[in-house]
Design an enzyme around this catalytic site. Structure first.
Site, PDB file in Angstrom:
ATOM      1  CG  ASP A 103      13.577   8.420  -2.193  1.00 22.43           C
ATOM      2  OD1 ASP A 103      12.733   8.870  -2.449  1.00 22.43           O
ATOM      3  OD2 ASP A 103      13.665   7.035  -2.177  1.00 22.43           O
ATOM      4  CG  ASP A 204       8.485   9.256  -0.106  1.00 22.23           C
ATOM      5  OD1 ASP A 204       8.650   8.024  -0.171  1.00 22.23           O
ATOM      6  OD2 ASP A 204       8.022   9.695   1.106  1.00 22.23           O
ATOM      7  CD  GLU A 246       5.741   5.740  -2.624  1.00 24.88           C
ATOM      8  OE1 GLU A 246       5.904   4.690  -1.733  1.00 24.88           O
ATOM      9  OE2 GLU A 246       5.996   6.916  -1.830  1.00 24.88           O
ATOM     10  CG  HIS A 320      12.587   1.256   0.419  1.00 22.97           C
ATOM     11  ND1 HIS A 320      11.800   1.714  -0.925  1.00 22.97           N
ATOM     12  CD2 HIS A 320      11.943   2.152   1.155  1.00 22.97           C
ATOM     13  CE1 HIS A 320      11.369   2.988  -0.771  1.00 22.97           C
ATOM     14  NE2 HIS A 320      11.250   3.167   0.572  1.00 22.97           N
ATOM     15  CG  ASP A 321       8.385   1.036   1.200  1.00 22.55           C
ATOM     16  OD1 ASP A 321       9.034   1.514   2.246  1.00 22.55           O
ATOM     17  OD2 ASP A 321       7.702   2.171   0.454  1.00 22.55           O
TER      18      ASP A 321
HETATM   19  O1  TEU Z   1       5.912   4.875   1.227  1.00 19.67           O
HETATM   20  C1  TEU Z   1       4.734   5.222   1.208  1.00 19.67           C
HETATM   21  C2  TEU Z   1       3.678   4.419   1.954  1.00 19.67           C
HETATM   22  O2  TEU Z   1       2.458   4.881   1.890  1.00 19.67           O
HETATM   23  C3  TEU Z   1       4.293   3.555   2.715  1.00 19.67           C
HETATM   24  O3  TEU Z   1       4.223   3.870   3.886  1.00 19.67           O
HETATM   25  C4  TEU Z   1       3.499   2.320   2.147  1.00 19.67           C
HETATM   26  O4  TEU Z   1       2.147   2.529   2.406  1.00 19.67           O
HETATM   27  C5  TEU Z   1       4.041   1.167   2.984  1.00 19.67           C
HETATM   28  O5  TEU Z   1       5.470   1.393   3.131  1.00 19.67           O
HETATM   29  C6  TEU Z   1       3.731  -0.117   2.195  1.00 19.67           C
HETATM   30  O6  TEU Z   1       4.461  -1.134   3.166  1.00 19.67           O
HETATM   31  C7  TEU Z   1       6.821   5.865   1.187  1.00 19.67           C
HETATM   32  C8  TEU Z   1       8.318   5.314   1.257  1.00 19.67           C
HETATM   33  O7  TEU Z   1       8.660   4.361   0.148  1.00 19.67           O
HETATM   34  C9  TEU Z   1       8.540   4.703   2.609  1.00 19.67           C
HETATM   35  O8  TEU Z   1       9.585   4.062   3.019  1.00 19.67           O
HETATM   36  C10 TEU Z   1       8.270   5.715   3.749  1.00 19.67           C
HETATM   37  O9  TEU Z   1       8.101   5.213   4.943  1.00 19.67           O
HETATM   38  C11 TEU Z   1       6.971   6.624   3.532  1.00 19.67           C
HETATM   39  O10 TEU Z   1       6.837   7.099   1.974  1.00 19.67           O
HETATM   40  C12 TEU Z   1       7.202   7.981   4.038  1.00 19.67           C
HETATM   41  O11 TEU Z   1       8.034   8.589   3.577  1.00 19.67           O
END
Ligand code: TEU
Ligand code: CA
Length: 550
Positions: A103, A204, A246, A320-321
């Protein structure tokens, strides 16, 4: 219908498995998953058949955002192990033909990264311009840009009396990509990891690095693609690594800019258009509405047909989000396994590289919380505080958190029926879902009809049939609303995929000859497709013979 086959890359022919290390397997009883734990489970992943692991961040971090706030890119987080463990993981994975995708979190660092400590120390420090600093305007923040995690994206720093930008938490200051030294430092770090033998990078929020904060442009800034071409040239270009960006703001046109092989940027991007379909338009992820299946069909068809040879899709339901897909768009009660199989078949028969998020293959579900004290995730906690202040009721906020909160994906992996699902002998950092007594990998492995074996079979099919990788996509238009059916065509051969995306029986009829059944989630006979009744969540894939008459 067939598109010419472009040069094949390993990452077009494989399936990727995402490991969220904190929640995968604890090896030393501290309640936190770690690298030795992942090593212990590599044989399980080999059995599943995946070819690469996307490893969520394992770098040194104060964990304001569970590792997405990095304080040292070239050190391993102490709770996860050491660099020697990391090298062992790369090596042990390689022995099993599994590549490690790291990542890459370079839109921002932790505020505890030495670059930021230097940067905030004085206005003329050489690292000052590594971050985005601005003077106050009329005693206030430079503008009203908001953080994804809510509140102003500008944080005032007493020491030098200026604001720094943070598009995420205030402990995640944004790097200044306009500074060539920042970009070079990132490329050096990437080469450090490439030299360790990794298989690529998941990038990311990469669509934010071209930001112009003074113009309030965050995603898709004007220099974004210049930076990615520069990155490609200075790091992974010509090495056939998997690179996946992403990109929350990608349309098919934008996705082609990233992934057109002729442009030398990335292998593919994660696009999120389907992910937003159960949100109220113009509002946030927390403002819920039911999924409309015809909208999902439209979005998937668009992405399947529009990239053509100028791009490559990634395919995912989970990460994971995101909440667990069975709880979200399937049925986590009486049709848990059946809906899980339907969702797996629908996604894995599409064109692109599929991603499986840990636990998806055994049908893990959301974990419902009754109180905000049970929530760990910074995004959910900030939203709770924000909405309480705005007068929402606690009950309505918890409905949103239970539906969409990021902890749903992050509860520990459910391995077996022993204490804490076999995840840890200690106290897990985040509560295990109590349904582990029923839903766990040991049960799944012991039951040849389990969802695990559907995923295993789908991965094996992808290795066997080039049609799945290269075939063109065609949506079947004349089905009932909740029947999602499509063709794949390749070198004169046609497969038909039919999925009942509902908990109700549906009708389906097609005059055609079926040559053979490729995979299905029932034992039914599919020799004719005329006047069929589809059971709830029924899904099947057949190879057609002769001509097709819709
Ligand atoms: O996520 C990008 C992001 O925009 C997220 O905050 C997203 O909008 C949200 O989680 C949706 O539920 C990435 C990573 O995947 C996330 O885990 C991180 O918190 C974020 O970037 C910051 O690095
Ligand atoms: Ca541990």
């Amino acid at each position: 219908m067939n598109q010419p086959k472009t040069a094949a890359h390993w990452w077009q022919e494989t399936v990727v498995y995402q490991v969220y290390p904190r929640s995968f397997q604890d090896s030393n009883g501290d309640g936190i998953g770690d690298l030795q734990g992942i090593i212990q489970r590599l044989d399980y992943l080999k059995t599943l058949g995946i070819g690469a692991i996307w490893l969520s961040p394992v770098y040194r971090s104060p964990n304001d955002d569970n590792g997405y706030d990095i304080s040292d890119y070239e050190q391993i987080m102490a709770e996860f192990g050491t660099m020697a463990d990391m090298e062992q993981l790369i090596h042990e994975a390689e022995k099993r033909d599994i590549k490690l995708i790291m990542d890459l979190v370079v839109n921002h660092t932790s505020d505890e990264h030495p670059w930021f400590i230097e940067s905030r120390s004085s206005k003329n420090n050489p690292y000052r311009d590594f971050y985005v600093w601005r003077a106050s305007v009329n005693g206030d923040a430079p503008n009203d840009l908001e953080s994804t995690f809510l509140g102003s994206a500008w944080q005032f720093d007493d020491h030098t009396g200026e604001y720094y930008l943070h598009l995420f938490s205030k402990k995640q200051p944004d790097l200044n990509w306009e500074n060539a030294k920042v970009r070079q430092a990132v490329y050096d770090m990437m080469n450090f990891w490439i030299n360790k033998g990794i298989g690529g990078f998941r990038m990311d929020v990469i669509d934010l690095v071209g930001k112009l904060p003074d113009k309030k442009i965050t995603g898709n800034g004007p220099k974004l693609h210049d930076y990615l071409q520069e990155m490609n040239a200075k790091t992974f270009g010509g090495k056939d690594l998997l690179t996946v960006g992403e990109t929350w703001g990608a349309t098919p046109e934008i996705a082609k800019l990233y992934s057109d092989p002729e442009r030398n940027e990335l292998s593919m991007v994660f696009q999120f258009e389907h992910v937003g379909l159960d949100e109220q338009p113009g509002k946030s992820k927390w403002d819920l509405r039911p999924l409309v299946i015809s909208e999902l069909k439209t979005v998937f068809s668009k992405w399947q047909t529009e990239l053509g040879d100028q791009g490559w899709n990634s395919l995912f339901w989970n990460n994971h989000d995101l909440p667990r897909i069975i709880s979200r768009w399937g049925n986590d009660r009486e049709y848990r396994v059946q809906s899980g199989k339907m969702l797996a078949i629908l996604l894995h028969m599409l064109k692109g590289t599929p991603y499986i998020y840990q636990g998806e293959e055994i049908g893990m579900t959301n974990r419902i919380v009754a109180d905000i004290s049970e929530v760990e995730d910074i995004e959910s906690k900030n939203m709770y505080a924000d909405r309480m202040a705005k007068g929402y009721t606690e009950a309505e906020i918890l409905i949103s958190i239970n539906a969409k909160g990021r902890d749903n994906a992050r509860t520990p992996m459910q391995w077996d029926t022993s204490k804490n699902a076999g995840f840890t002998t200690g106290t897990p950092w985040l509560a295990v879902n109590e349904n582990y007594h029923e839903i766990n990998a040991a049960h799944a492995l012991a039951d040849h009809t389990s969802l695990f074996y559907t995923y295993q079979q789908l991965i094996a099919l992808r290795k066997k049939y080039p049609l799945i990788i290269w075939g063109s996509f065609e949506l079947l238009e004349n089905t009932t609303e909740t029947v999602f059916a499509y063709y794949r065509h390749y070198e004169g051969e046609t497969w038909l995929i039919v999925c009942n995306f509902s908990d109700q029986k549906q009708t389906f009829s097609l005059e055609t000859t079926v040559e053979k059944v490729i995979i299905a989630n029932s034992e039914k006979d599919y020799s004719t497709l005329l006047n069929r009744t589809l059971e709830p969540y029924e899904a099947f894939v057949v190879k057609l013979g002769g001509n097709v008459h819709a």
